[in-house]
Enzyme design. Sequence first.
Site, PDB file in Angstrom:
ATOM      1  N   THR A 120       0.867  -1.183   0.000  1.00 17.41           N
ATOM      2  CA  THR A 120       0.000   0.000   0.000  1.00 17.41           C
ATOM      3  C   THR A 120       0.902   1.230   0.000  1.00 17.41           C
ATOM      4  O   THR A 120       2.076   1.136   0.381  1.00 17.41           O
ATOM      5  CB  THR A 120      -0.899   0.036   1.250  1.00 17.41           C
ATOM      6  OG1 THR A 120      -0.038   0.061   2.389  1.00 17.41           O
ATOM      7  CG2 THR A 120      -1.784  -1.188   1.322  1.00 17.41           C
TER       8      THR A 120
ATOM      9  N   GLU B 261      -5.625  -3.562  -1.357  1.00 15.44           N
ATOM     10  CA  GLU B 261      -6.065  -4.728  -0.581  1.00 15.44           C
ATOM     11  C   GLU B 261      -7.160  -5.524  -1.289  1.00 15.44           C
ATOM     12  O   GLU B 261      -7.558  -6.591  -0.828  1.00 15.44           O
ATOM     13  CB  GLU B 261      -6.580  -4.274   0.797  1.00 15.44           C
ATOM     14  CG  GLU B 261      -5.480  -3.817   1.755  1.00 15.44           C
ATOM     15  CD  GLU B 261      -5.178  -2.330   1.657  1.00 15.44           C
ATOM     16  OE1 GLU B 261      -5.427  -1.736   0.586  1.00 15.44           O
ATOM     17  OE2 GLU B 261      -4.677  -1.761   2.649  1.00 15.44           O
TER      18      GLU B 261
ATOM     19  N   LYS C 293     -14.647  17.874   9.284  1.00  8.60           N
ATOM     20  CA  LYS C 293     -15.613  17.769  10.389  1.00  8.60           C
ATOM     21  C   LYS C 293     -15.944  19.159  10.898  1.00  8.60           C
ATOM     22  O   LYS C 293     -15.191  19.769  11.633  1.00  8.60           O
ATOM     23  CB  LYS C 293     -15.037  16.892  11.499  1.00  8.60           C
ATOM     24  CG  LYS C 293     -14.848  15.463  11.010  1.00  8.60           C
ATOM     25  CD  LYS C 293     -14.318  14.543  12.084  1.00  8.60           C
ATOM     26  CE  LYS C 293     -14.178  13.149  11.500  1.00  8.60           C
ATOM     27  NZ  LYS C 293     -12.859  12.555  11.695  1.00  8.60           N
TER      28      LYS C 293
ATOM     29  N   TRP D  90     -20.300  16.137   9.011  1.00  7.79           N
ATOM     30  CA  TRP D  90     -19.234  15.829   8.066  1.00  7.79           C
ATOM     31  C   TRP D  90     -19.492  16.474   6.711  1.00  7.79           C
ATOM     32  O   TRP D  90     -20.602  16.423   6.188  1.00  7.79           O
ATOM     33  CB  TRP D  90     -19.130  14.315   7.857  1.00  7.79           C
ATOM     34  CG  TRP D  90     -18.571  13.592   9.043  1.00  7.79           C
ATOM     35  CD1 TRP D  90     -18.298  14.115  10.278  1.00  7.79           C
ATOM     36  CD2 TRP D  90     -18.220  12.209   9.097  1.00  7.79           C
ATOM     37  NE1 TRP D  90     -17.805  13.148  11.103  1.00  7.79           N
ATOM     38  CE2 TRP D  90     -17.743  11.965  10.414  1.00  7.79           C
ATOM     39  CE3 TRP D  90     -18.257  11.153   8.195  1.00  7.79           C
ATOM     40  CZ2 TRP D  90     -17.305  10.714  10.837  1.00  7.79           C
ATOM     41  CZ3 TRP D  90     -17.829   9.906   8.611  1.00  7.79           C
ATOM     42  CH2 TRP D  90     -17.347   9.692   9.918  1.00  7.79           C
TER      43      TRP D  90
HETATM   44  P1  ADP Z   1      -4.452   2.198  -4.783  1.00  6.40           P
HETATM   45  O1  ADP Z   1      -5.670   1.366  -4.795  1.00  6.40           O
HETATM   46  O2  ADP Z   1      -4.649   3.487  -5.512  1.00  6.40           O
HETATM   47  O3  ADP Z   1      -3.203   1.487  -4.900  1.00  6.40           O
HETATM   48  P2  ADP Z   1      -4.661   2.576  -2.159  1.00  6.40           P
HETATM   49  O4  ADP Z   1      -4.957   1.179  -1.931  1.00  6.40           O
HETATM   50  O5  ADP Z   1      -3.727   3.309  -1.278  1.00  6.40           O
HETATM   51  O6  ADP Z   1      -4.104   2.785  -3.511  1.00  6.40           O
HETATM   52  O7  ADP Z   1      -5.933   3.453  -2.345  1.00  6.40           O
HETATM   53  C1  ADP Z   1      -7.214   2.973  -2.278  1.00  6.40           C
HETATM   54  C2  ADP Z   1      -8.069   4.137  -1.944  1.00  6.40           C
HETATM   55  O8  ADP Z   1      -8.208   4.998  -3.058  1.00  6.40           O
HETATM   56  C3  ADP Z   1      -9.460   3.764  -1.585  1.00  6.40           C
HETATM   57  O9  ADP Z   1      -9.524   3.296  -0.272  1.00  6.40           O
HETATM   58  C4  ADP Z   1     -10.162   5.106  -1.785  1.00  6.40           C
HETATM   59  O10 ADP Z   1      -9.942   5.979  -0.713  1.00  6.40           O
HETATM   60  C5  ADP Z   1      -9.450   5.669  -2.981  1.00  6.40           C
HETATM   61  N1  ADP Z   1     -10.226   5.400  -4.188  1.00  6.40           N
HETATM   62  C6  ADP Z   1     -10.024   4.446  -5.105  1.00  6.40           C
HETATM   63  N2  ADP Z   1     -10.931   4.534  -6.095  1.00  6.40           N
HETATM   64  C7  ADP Z   1     -11.734   5.576  -5.794  1.00  6.40           C
HETATM   65  C8  ADP Z   1     -12.877   6.184  -6.416  1.00  6.40           C
HETATM   66  N3  ADP Z   1     -13.360   5.777  -7.567  1.00  6.40           N
HETATM   67  N4  ADP Z   1     -13.446   7.227  -5.774  1.00  6.40           N
HETATM   68  C9  ADP Z   1     -12.974   7.687  -4.602  1.00  6.40           C
HETATM   69  N5  ADP Z   1     -11.911   7.171  -3.989  1.00  6.40           N
HETATM   70  C10 ADP Z   1     -11.288   6.127  -4.570  1.00  6.40           C
END
Ligand code: ADP
Length: 543
Positions: free
Chosen positions: A188, A333, A440, A445
Amino acid sequence: MSLMGQMMHMPLLISSLLTHAARHNGDTEIVSKRVEGDMHRSNWAEVGVRSRKLAQALARLGCEQGDRIGTLAWNGYRHMEIYYGVSGSGLVCHTINPRLFPQQVAWIVNDAQDKVVFVDLNILPLVEKLAPMMPTVKHVVLMCDRANMPRETALPSLLCYEDLIAAEDGAYEWPTFDENTAASICYTSGTTGNPKGAIYSHRSTVLHAFAAALPDAMCIKATDVILPVVPMFHVNAWGLPYAAAMVGCKLVFPGHHLDGASLFNLFEEEKVTMSAGVPTIWLGLLNHVKSNNLKFSTFKSTVIGGAACPPAMIRTFENDFGVEVVHAWGMTELSPLGTLGRLKTKHASWSTEQKQKLLEKQGKSVFGVDMRIVDADGQVLPWDGKSAGDLEVRGHWVVSGYFNIDKSPLHDGWFPTGDVATIDPDGYMQITDRSKDVIKSGGEWISSIDLENVLMGHPAVHEAAAIACVHPKWDERPLMVVVKKPGAEVTAAELIAFFDGKIPKWQTPDDAVFVDEIPHTATGKIYKLKLREAFKDHKLPTV
Ligand code: ADP
């Protein structure tokens, strides 16, 4: 007594995807714009042979089942040969994001204990610098031919990829093993705390490929030409190299050439029909095509995710260029696919505007991933499209734990995503924020994504980010950080007025500031943490 099925049991192995592609769609092209600068043409049959040769070479280098093999590379055919050669032979492909801070790259390599690291030409300087900090790495392989090997390097035993391949005969059979064996690892991004390694299995990867290819998911087929803009070091390019092998379609790899002009030319020259990537990359491409009055001739659909896709971007793609946008949500994940914006039969009678609004959401679950939202006490919330809660998922390609970490991340058997979302009665999920990014204000929110989506629709705005700014009365209030389009003129007051009627009045941002550039993380998301730090002393006019 239960009656057992009498069907052949074949473990779901990644090698089977390549064997299928090479045997049934062997002459379908794999085209790469190389780091060396030229174009390279290969096909599934050739990738099949060369991946087997690579597996032989890795065995010769002393790699054994379960060893982690790192890659620091852009999207290209050699990177895909490594995907298949490594995983196919029972080793574990560990893709590493070269855009991370150097110390973080070293930390990840050490955590995964990579034995071999494959490196693209222009990433070699990074590895030369980090080599002394990566004691587990026994071999560094430069992904090029002999002619491109550097005359001088800080790595005296640097190996040449093409030499390794040339030394083998390809007479190699992919081994059969348990489908639950680790196939690849992706860390990650680690914008908070240390990165964590998600370990995908052969089974999870093959099942994810099946689901990704489905018509209501990425909808890919043999006649497609796919250009994955999403990097192969970012959750395995969202699984496209596997799904493409499954359907036997042509792949076009852009290397590190991701600017608008390079991408547009590649789309046109190779007749690309489908693509996928994060919103920021599309900003560059759209800017280029708009300012040069260009049109796409074959590009039909793109999957956009990794961060919220602004509705204005969906509109531009669809209305101005006839490119369908599929908004998707996922994460490292989840391998990464979780939900996609697609319609149901019941929506046929809806107006265009209603359908558009629905498809702005992150969408509905693909089979294989279930989801729910819970409140702060872990109580399950209703699917009413209004109640916002912590989004949790479970499924065939969702992590159950992290590499080298004993503590289970699961809550009651579900994986907490760290995202806040609503789910409507039809199962359409909408992310309102990452839990650490919500603003917040006075106990309520405010969704930073909602605010960003509004400003991204303003004609003078190139990019906008909403962050929380400290406020003595309300705790936090929204501040907009904005990059103007080149040559555009607009004031903060005009931008604030633009929110009128588009969101509840109390959510209207208190201020807007202009910057030359908004910082992005190594995976292309707006770097909110950095922005919050940069503006922590900003004085809101409402204070
Ligand atoms: P990645 O999947 O980009 O490798 P992460 O696992 O760090 O990186 O990021 C996943 C996060 O990216 C999700 O938990 C969410 O917060 C954000 N995310 C992914 N797709 C979207 C989407 N379509 N809209 C909003 N947030 C998104």
